[in-house]
Design an enzyme around this catalytic site. Structure first.
Site, PDB file in Angstrom:
ATOM      1  N   LYS A   1      -9.310   5.225   6.012  1.00 51.17           N
ATOM      2  CA  LYS A   1      -8.034   4.710   5.489  1.00 51.17           C
ATOM      3  C   LYS A   1      -8.273   3.579   4.503  1.00 51.17           C
ATOM      4  O   LYS A   1      -9.005   2.629   4.806  1.00 51.17           O
ATOM      5  CB  LYS A   1      -7.147   4.196   6.631  1.00 51.17           C
ATOM      6  CG  LYS A   1      -6.371   5.290   7.325  1.00 51.17           C
ATOM      7  CD  LYS A   1      -5.403   4.700   8.347  1.00 51.17           C
ATOM      8  CE  LYS A   1      -4.840   5.803   9.219  1.00 51.17           C
ATOM      9  NZ  LYS A   1      -4.120   5.258  10.379  1.00 51.17           N
TER      10      LYS A   1
ATOM     11  N   SER B   1      -2.326   0.383  -4.259  1.00 49.17           N
ATOM     12  CA  SER B   1      -2.904   1.551  -3.584  1.00 49.17           C
ATOM     13  C   SER B   1      -4.197   1.955  -4.264  1.00 49.17           C
ATOM     14  O   SER B   1      -4.273   1.969  -5.497  1.00 49.17           O
ATOM     15  CB  SER B   1      -1.929   2.731  -3.646  1.00 49.17           C
ATOM     16  OG  SER B   1      -2.577   3.934  -3.272  1.00 49.17           O
ATOM     17  N   ALA B   2      -5.182   2.309  -3.449  1.00 50.35           N
ATOM     18  CA  ALA B   2      -6.466   2.780  -3.992  1.00 50.35           C
ATOM     19  C   ALA B   2      -6.353   4.167  -4.595  1.00 50.35           C
ATOM     20  O   ALA B   2      -7.269   4.634  -5.263  1.00 50.35           O
ATOM     21  CB  ALA B   2      -7.515   2.802  -2.879  1.00 50.35           C
TER      22      ALA B   2
ATOM     23  N   THR C   1       1.256  10.359   3.975  1.00 47.96           N
ATOM     24  CA  THR C   1       0.161  11.108   3.356  1.00 47.96           C
ATOM     25  C   THR C   1      -1.217  10.776   3.921  1.00 47.96           C
ATOM     26  O   THR C   1      -2.188  11.444   3.562  1.00 47.96           O
ATOM     27  CB  THR C   1       0.145  10.812   1.840  1.00 47.96           C
ATOM     28  OG1 THR C   1       0.379   9.411   1.663  1.00 47.96           O
ATOM     29  CG2 THR C   1       1.197  11.599   1.110  1.00 47.96           C
TER      30      THR C   1
ATOM     31  N   ASP D   1       0.880  -1.158   0.000  1.00 48.64           N
ATOM     32  CA  ASP D   1       0.000   0.000   0.000  1.00 48.64           C
ATOM     33  C   ASP D   1       0.928   1.222   0.000  1.00 48.64           C
ATOM     34  O   ASP D   1       2.138   1.092   0.258  1.00 48.64           O
ATOM     35  CB  ASP D   1      -0.866  -0.036   1.255  1.00 48.64           C
ATOM     36  CG  ASP D   1      -1.722   1.199   1.399  1.00 48.64           C
ATOM     37  OD1 ASP D   1      -2.341   1.617   0.414  1.00 48.64           O
ATOM     38  OD2 ASP D   1      -1.761   1.765   2.507  1.00 48.64           O
ATOM     39  N   LEU D   2       0.402   2.386  -0.302  1.00 53.04           N
ATOM     40  CA  LEU D   2       1.252   3.586  -0.369  1.00 53.04           C
ATOM     41  C   LEU D   2       1.029   4.528   0.825  1.00 53.04           C
ATOM     42  O   LEU D   2       1.937   4.724   1.658  1.00 53.04           O
ATOM     43  CB  LEU D   2       0.991   4.326  -1.687  1.00 53.04           C
ATOM     44  CG  LEU D   2       1.766   5.631  -1.893  1.00 53.04           C
ATOM     45  CD1 LEU D   2       3.273   5.409  -1.878  1.00 53.04           C
ATOM     46  CD2 LEU D   2       1.339   6.297  -3.206  1.00 53.04           C
ATOM     47  N   ASP D   3      -0.189   5.092   0.892  1.00 48.03           N
ATOM     48  CA  ASP D   3      -0.469   6.095   1.926  1.00 48.03           C
ATOM     49  C   ASP D   3      -0.407   5.467   3.314  1.00 48.03           C
ATOM     50  O   ASP D   3      -1.150   4.525   3.600  1.00 48.03           O
ATOM     51  CB  ASP D   3      -1.861   6.704   1.697  1.00 48.03           C
ATOM     52  CG  ASP D   3      -1.984   7.374   0.328  1.00 48.03           C
ATOM     53  OD1 ASP D   3      -1.236   8.326   0.084  1.00 48.03           O
ATOM     54  OD2 ASP D   3      -2.817   6.937  -0.484  1.00 48.03           O
TER      55      ASP D   3
ATOM     56  N   LYS E   1     -11.015  -1.794  -2.208  1.00 47.14           N
ATOM     57  CA  LYS E   1     -10.783  -2.342  -0.868  1.00 47.14           C
ATOM     58  C   LYS E   1     -12.022  -2.020  -0.027  1.00 47.14           C
ATOM     59  O   LYS E   1     -12.565  -0.931  -0.189  1.00 47.14           O
ATOM     60  CB  LYS E   1      -9.553  -1.687  -0.213  1.00 47.14           C
ATOM     61  CG  LYS E   1      -8.246  -1.923  -0.964  1.00 47.14           C
ATOM     62  CD  LYS E   1      -7.102  -1.130  -0.304  1.00 47.14           C
ATOM     63  CE  LYS E   1      -5.850  -1.181  -1.176  1.00 47.14           C
ATOM     64  NZ  LYS E   1      -4.718  -0.413  -0.607  1.00 47.14           N
TER      65      LYS E   1
ATOM     66  N   GLU F   1       0.089  -3.185   4.664  1.00 43.89           N
ATOM     67  CA  GLU F   1      -1.040  -2.237   4.728  1.00 43.89           C
ATOM     68  C   GLU F   1      -1.138  -1.563   6.088  1.00 43.89           C
ATOM     69  O   GLU F   1      -0.835  -2.176   7.105  1.00 43.89           O
ATOM     70  CB  GLU F   1      -2.346  -3.025   4.554  1.00 43.89           C
ATOM     71  CG  GLU F   1      -2.961  -2.972   3.186  1.00 43.89           C
ATOM     72  CD  GLU F   1      -3.582  -1.626   2.826  1.00 43.89           C
ATOM     73  OE1 GLU F   1      -3.675  -0.746   3.709  1.00 43.89           O
ATOM     74  OE2 GLU F   1      -3.959  -1.457   1.671  1.00 43.89           O
ATOM     75  N   ASP F   2      -1.630  -0.322   6.089  1.00 38.10           N
ATOM     76  CA  ASP F   2      -1.889   0.358   7.374  1.00 38.10           C
ATOM     77  C   ASP F   2      -3.384   0.462   7.674  1.00 38.10           C
ATOM     78  O   ASP F   2      -3.740   1.001   8.723  1.00 38.10           O
ATOM     79  CB  ASP F   2      -1.283   1.774   7.361  1.00 38.10           C
ATOM     80  CG  ASP F   2      -2.017   2.689   6.395  1.00 38.10           C
ATOM     81  OD1 ASP F   2      -2.346   2.233   5.275  1.00 38.10           O
ATOM     82  OD2 ASP F   2      -2.274   3.847   6.760  1.00 38.10           O
TER      83      ASP F   2
HETATM   84  C1  G6P Z   1      -5.709   5.547  -0.167  1.00 37.12           C
HETATM   85  C2  G6P Z   1      -5.949   6.371   1.083  1.00 37.12           C
HETATM   86  C3  G6P Z   1      -7.390   6.832   1.151  1.00 37.12           C
HETATM   87  C4  G6P Z   1      -7.794   7.501  -0.157  1.00 37.12           C
HETATM   88  C5  G6P Z   1      -7.600   6.540  -1.311  1.00 37.12           C
HETATM   89  C6  G6P Z   1      -7.964   7.176  -2.656  1.00 37.12           C
HETATM   90  O1  G6P Z   1      -6.275   4.311  -0.008  1.00 37.12           O
HETATM   91  O2  G6P Z   1      -5.668   5.591   2.235  1.00 37.12           O
HETATM   92  O3  G6P Z   1      -7.506   7.745   2.223  1.00 37.12           O
HETATM   93  O4  G6P Z   1      -9.154   7.899  -0.114  1.00 37.12           O
HETATM   94  O5  G6P Z   1      -6.233   6.160  -1.344  1.00 37.12           O
HETATM   95  O6  G6P Z   1      -7.074   8.213  -2.921  1.00 37.12           O
HETATM   96  P1  G6P Z   1      -7.210   9.238  -4.124  1.00 37.12           P
HETATM   97  O7  G6P Z   1      -5.839   9.887  -4.156  1.00 37.12           O
HETATM   98  O8  G6P Z   1      -7.508   8.461  -5.348  1.00 37.12           O
HETATM   99  O9  G6P Z   1      -8.301  10.171  -3.772  1.00 37.12           O
HETATM  100 MG    MG Z   2      -2.813   3.160   3.483  1.00 39.24          MG
END
Ligand code: G6P
Ligand code: MG
Length: 214
Positions: free
Chosen positions: A46, A115-116, A18, A10-12, A146, A170-171
């Site tokens: 999240k 990452s979403a 972020t 996962d990224l964020d 997710k 993942e967090d």
């Molecule tokens: C990640 C973050 C979420 C965010 C999602 C979509 O999963 O944890 O907080 O809503 O990405 O991000 P975006 O940049 O596409 O709005």
């Molecule tokens: Mg995350």
């Protein structure tokens, strides 16, 4: 023989610092709509995609909007977010993030992003870690976001590794559920009392060592 052939990140909140920036942007939008988001609401958002997050916030505030209004609101939040991350550089990586990616690469594992976030590809470039990835799963290319397993399965497919040979990191609660429902081993970054379905939990990326799981 190592237990895994790929690590899916996962990224964020795992590599990039972020997660709190996403939440700050949602809080700002919420205030504009008269919806106050308690700090505890961050956990619920999240890993949840942009429109899914907006739906949770509107439901929390008992606010109804048309599909077109929702699109405008989601775009507004994204504007707040992208403005805030525009200046991110490799110095903004979470401590240990680059080291963990290098450990995975040095162990001969494939590395993919699950990452979403639609903002992930440019953010990887800004953070200077894009060249370390073999693949980036596109959240727009999968059916269900997710906590469905689709995005992690897509990341595994892109690197040609069977799910049971993948380690997912993942967090978020939603993300850990995706990893487990994809039939993978899940490492949570955060609090074990929150990330209850994770196979292992470490408090921060700085305490994550890929070698511990091989
Ligand atoms: C990640 C973050 C979420 C965010 C999602 C979509 O999963 O944890 O907080 O809503 O990405 O991000 P975006 O940049 O596409 O709005
Ligand atoms: Mg995350």
């Amino acid at each position: 023989m190592p237990r895994f052939d790929a690590v899916l990140f996962d990224l964020d909140g795992v590599l990039a610092d972020t997660a709190h920036i996403h939440f700050a942007a949602w809080r700002r939008l919420g205030e504009e709509l008269g919806i106050h988001l308690e700090p505890t609401f961050e956990e619920k958002l999240k890993g949840v995609d942009r429109m899914g997050s907006l739906e949770l916030i509107l439901a929390h505030g008992g606010v109804t909007r048309t599909a077109e209004e929702k699109r405008v609101l989601a775009d507004r939040k994204n504007g707040y977010y992208t403005a805030a991350v525009a200046e991110q550089t490799p110095d903004d990586l979470l401590p240990g993030a680059r080291r963990v990616l290098e450990e995975a690469r040095d162990a001969g594992l494939k590395i993919a992003l699950a990452s979403a976030s639609r903002n992930a590809p440019p953010l990887l470039e800004q953070l200077g870690i894009a060249p370390l990835f073999d693949a980036i799963a596109d959240p727009a290319a999968v059916k269900a976001p997710k906590p469905a397993p689709d995005l992690f399965l897509e990341a595994a497919r892109l690197v040609g590794v069977a799910p049971d040979r993948c380690l997912g990191i993942e967090d978020s609660v939603a993300g850990i559920i995706s990893i487990k429902d994809a039939g993978m081993v899940a490492v949570g970054i955060g609090d074990p009392t929150v990330l209850t379905r994770a196979d292992y939990v470490v408090p921060t990326t700085a305490q994550l060592h890929i070698g511990d799981f091989l």
